[in-house]
Scaffold this active site. Structure first.
Site, short mmCIF file in Angstrom:
data_model
loop_
_atom_site.label_atom_id
_atom_site.label_comp_id
_atom_site.label_asym_id
_atom_site.label_seq_id
_atom_site.Cartn_x
_atom_site.Cartn_y
_atom_site.Cartn_z
N HIS A 150 64.33 31.06 -22.13
CA HIS A 150 65.38 31.10 -23.14
C HIS A 150 65.74 29.69 -23.61
CE1 HIS A 150 66.21 35.35 -23.11
NE2 HIS A 150 66.57 35.38 -21.85
N HIS A 202 63.22 28.36 -25.88
CA HIS A 202 63.33 29.02 -27.18
C HIS A 202 64.37 28.29 -28.04
CE1 HIS A 202 63.50 33.26 -29.27
NE2 HIS A 202 62.97 32.33 -30.03
N HIS A 252 62.31 32.50 -16.07
CA HIS A 252 62.75 33.38 -17.16
C HIS A 252 63.84 32.71 -17.99
CE1 HIS A 252 63.95 37.36 -18.96
NE2 HIS A 252 65.10 36.72 -19.04
N GLU A 253 64.88 32.24 -17.32
CA GLU A 253 65.99 31.64 -18.06
C GLU A 253 65.58 30.33 -18.74
OE1 GLU A 253 68.61 33.20 -18.75
OE2 GLU A 253 68.24 34.87 -17.38
#
Length: 717
Positions: free
Chosen positions: A512, A515, A508-509
């Site tokens: 980021h 992104h 998940h991190e």
């Protein structure tokens, strides 16, 4: 001054101190200030990769004076823009603002790591000084009448029609942000707004420091080895190391963090100890002592309510959501209420399954009724009973370093990125490692820093940070991002194994981080994760889906001793149980999101947080067998800053997008479908805030989001 930084810089994790503030203010205008020109904190970053943070040269005692100098320089640059005698244009006003305040941006990036990752020694007291200065600085910019007049002229001019879509969006966002921050108030209203913002800055940092203190000072000590019954060897070893680090090598310690609490509640056979650990964790900052946060929350809510009214909004939630995808509190509640009853029904089913096992194991005087400290323990028993899945059997295949390699593999397959370890840059702690990120042509994309382990002075949880964002105004600037976690470090030569849930969080991190790394925009205010709060979690939640792809599980989920891949039998069990315990996961999260929204739409002038929480949970039918994920007294998402306030719903909003996007890959037959991966990069990961996120999702999916995919993902009818 990039307007993205105005609110971000007031996100703090320590309280404000009057004594040091007074002392520092007396010294600012004297020798300390004059020496700041030589401070590395204010100089452009040097070294390879377009410059890197000079962690090895940072002197924390220079932070306050450095902020004074950087703020003064930034305000001089803003004043120059505001006083420009030439007619306002996009270039001489908006672009000039994007390029102003570079020294303050760099300083804030460094200091943010100290407050989040290295919050020890003098840092809390320094933060007490810095936060109100940054709040006042933000207000002085937003309340600059001449600057706003220039922005307004551009916003209303014919020139705007000739701008690109990204430029128009930048102008719109900047103008509306100024309005939302009080640019159109009269002088007395602006003065009161500044007072409110300064008070909130102090309260936010007090709140955060209290949470850190309660996580640090409350430890559950275990003296007898018999009290460790049921715990896996890896959990016991971590508890032993935690105790040794705290001066008790003959004991075992359950620290007051989720990473320590969760496995203990899942596996410990000692019910009284489970209850003790549970109460210690969920009562953080709600103990009636000097670190109790209830009065602070009452003040925060009151000030937020007053500020919203002052700015012309019915509630704080309406003010916060205006620039989001949801737009209104009503839209968020509609989605949450669509999911809530189905999730609660699933909890009742889950509890019934648990109670059956408890009744079979314990009878007579030993019989129990499932309580919150029993939920994880008996859920694990149900998982084994229903799916024959013991995540204790999976953990030996979840090596932290191999999973990191798996993330790199995914980034390469999807976006053509490769990662090369580098040792020619300084780091802020020996735990930190750095990788150079390259594209398919071998060009530099950016740097990725990895800070994986828990330690004193580091806030709990996991997060991504951008030290430098991508931009391309005069020339390409590559991003520098980091991922930060709180895994328990292994002993000498010991392989670090993590849980399945932690592996999901790791991916998940990293979503980021990707992104930020994939960003390909012109203006820094639109780069990477600078998107609406209820969209920013979409790319990260989507990347979680690559963890259990066959390509990752077969190559990177390998046994730490034998090197053999995770057996297909276990993979099948994980797949079959993928929707297991979704009642718990959904209800504990949604309860927090609903309480957040109701707190920030309430018309009460003074709110007792504990009472409000209790009343709200009763009204919505919260099951007694589990708590909300973040109880109000330690709900840092919404009370350590304005960042996620009235915005905790955003994880669910983003997951509606995530579920639908994941189905696109499933329908294509592979999560590595090259055409979909290309579209994901072009329409989601690279565009930042240059387009409306709804348009970006529509371009990727070919239609608007289908929210029923969210219910399918969680196994709800």
């Amino acid at each position: 001054m990039k307007h993205r930084i105005f609110m971000a810089v007031v996100v703090c994790f320590a309280p404000l101190g009057n004594q040091l503030l007074a002392q520092t203010d007396q010294n600012n205008s004297r020798t300390e200030q004059s020496n700041m020109n030589d401070s590395v904190l204010l100089k452009p970053w040097t070294g390879p990769y377009q410059g890197v943070p000079p962690w090895n040269q940072v002197r924390p005692d220079e932070f306050v004076a450095a902020f004074d100098s950087a703020i003064a320089s930034a305000e001089d640059e803003i004043d120059t823009i505001a006083e420009n005698p030439k007619p306002p244009t996009f270039e001489n006003t908006v672009v000039a603002m994007e390029q102003a305040g570079a020294a303050l941006d760099r300083l804030d990036a460094i200091f943010g790591v100290y407050t989040s990752n290295l919050n020890l020694g003098s840092i809390p007291d320094i933060e007490r000084v810095v936060a109100p200065k940054l709040s006042a600085h933000s207000d002085r910019i937003y309340q600059n009448d001449k600057l706003f007049a220039r922005l307004k002229a551009i916003y209303e001019s014919d020139e705007k029609d000739s701008l690109t879509t990204a430029q128009q969006r930048l102008v719109d966002d900047l103008y509306k942000t100024f309005v939302r921050q009080g640019a159109m108030l009269d002088d007395s209203q602006k003065a009161r707004l500044s007072q409110i913002n300064a008070q909130l800055a102090r309260l936010f940092t007090d709140f955060s420091q209290n949470v850190l203190e309660d996580e640090k000072r409350f430890v559950t000590w275990i003296e007898n080895e018999s009290d460790l019954a049921g715990l896996p060897d890896s959990v016991k070893a971590a508890m032993k190391r935690a105790a040794a680090e705290r001066g008790k090598p003959d004991a075992w310690a359950v620290t007051n963090t989720r990473s320590s609490m969760d496995p203990f509640l899942t596996y410990s056979e000692n019910r009284p100890l489970r209850e003790k650990v549970w109460r210690t964790y969920y009562n953080r900052c709600d103990n009636g002592d000097e670190h109790d946060n209830n009065e602070l929350i009452t003040e925060i809510l009151s000030l937020r309510r007053e500020r919203a009214k002052l700015l012309g909004y019915p509630t704080h939630a309406h003010w916060r959501l205006e620039s989001s995808m949801a737009k209104t509190p009503e839209a968020t509640m509609e989605l949450m209420q669509k999911v809530w009853p189905k999730a609660v029904q699933r909890v009742h089913e889950e509890v019934a399954d648990m109670q059956k096992i408890a009744d079979a194991e314990l009878s007579g005087d030993d019989a129990i009724t499932i309580e919150p400290w029993d939920y994880r323990y008996y859920a694990e028993k149900v998982r084994k009973d229903k799916y024959d899945l013991d995540f204790g059997e999976v953990k030996p295949y979840l090596q932290l370093e191999k999973l990191r390699e798996g993330m790199f593999f995914v980034a390469g397959e999807l976006f053509g990125l490769s990662f090369e370890p580098v040792t020619d840059v300084p780091v802020f702690h020996p735990d930190v490692r750095v990788w150079r990120v390259l594209d398919r042509q071998g060009n530099d994309v950016g740097l990725w820093y990895f800070d994986p382990y828990a330690r004193d002075g580091k806030r709990s949880g996991a997060w991504m940070t951008a030290y430098r964002v991508q931009e391309n105004i005069d020339h390409p600037i590559t991003p520098i991002v980091s991922n930060n976690s709180n895994f328990i470090p292994g002993g000498d030569g010991e392989t670090v194994l993590i849980s399945w849930d932690d592996a999901v969080t790791l991916f998940h991190e990293f979503g980021h981080a990707l992104h930020g790394l994939c960003s390909d925009v012109t203006y820094p205010s639109q780069a990477g994760t600078s998107v609406p709060r209820d969209y920013v979690e979409f790319p990260s939640q989507l990347l979680e889906h690559w963890l259990d792809t066959p390509e990752v599980m077969q190559q990177f989920c390998v046994h730490y001793q034998t090197g053999k891949p995770l057996p297909q039998e276990l993979i099948d069990k994980i797949k079959n149980a993928s929707k297991f315990n979704q009642g718990f996961a959904t209800v504990e999260y949604l309860a927090s999101a609903i309480v957040d929204m109701k707190l920030h739409t309430s018309d009460r002038e003074r709110i007792d947080p504990d009472q409000f929480e209790k009343e709200t949970l009763q009204q919505i039918g919260m099951p007694n067998e589990l708590p909300m994920r973040h109880r109000t007294p330690h709900f840092s998402h919404i009370f350590s800053s304005d960042s996620y306030s009235a915005g905790y719903y955003s994880y669910l909003w983003a997951d509606a997008l995530t579920a639908d996007a994941a189905e696109a890959f499933e329908q294509a037959g592979s999560f590595y479908d090259p055409q979909l991966a290309k579209s994901l990069h072009e329409n989601v990961f690279s565009v930042g805030d240059t387009i409306d996120p709804a348009d970006g999702f529509r371009a990727f999916r070919g239609r608007d989001v289908d929210t029923s995919a969210l219910l399918r993902k969680r196994g709800f009818q």
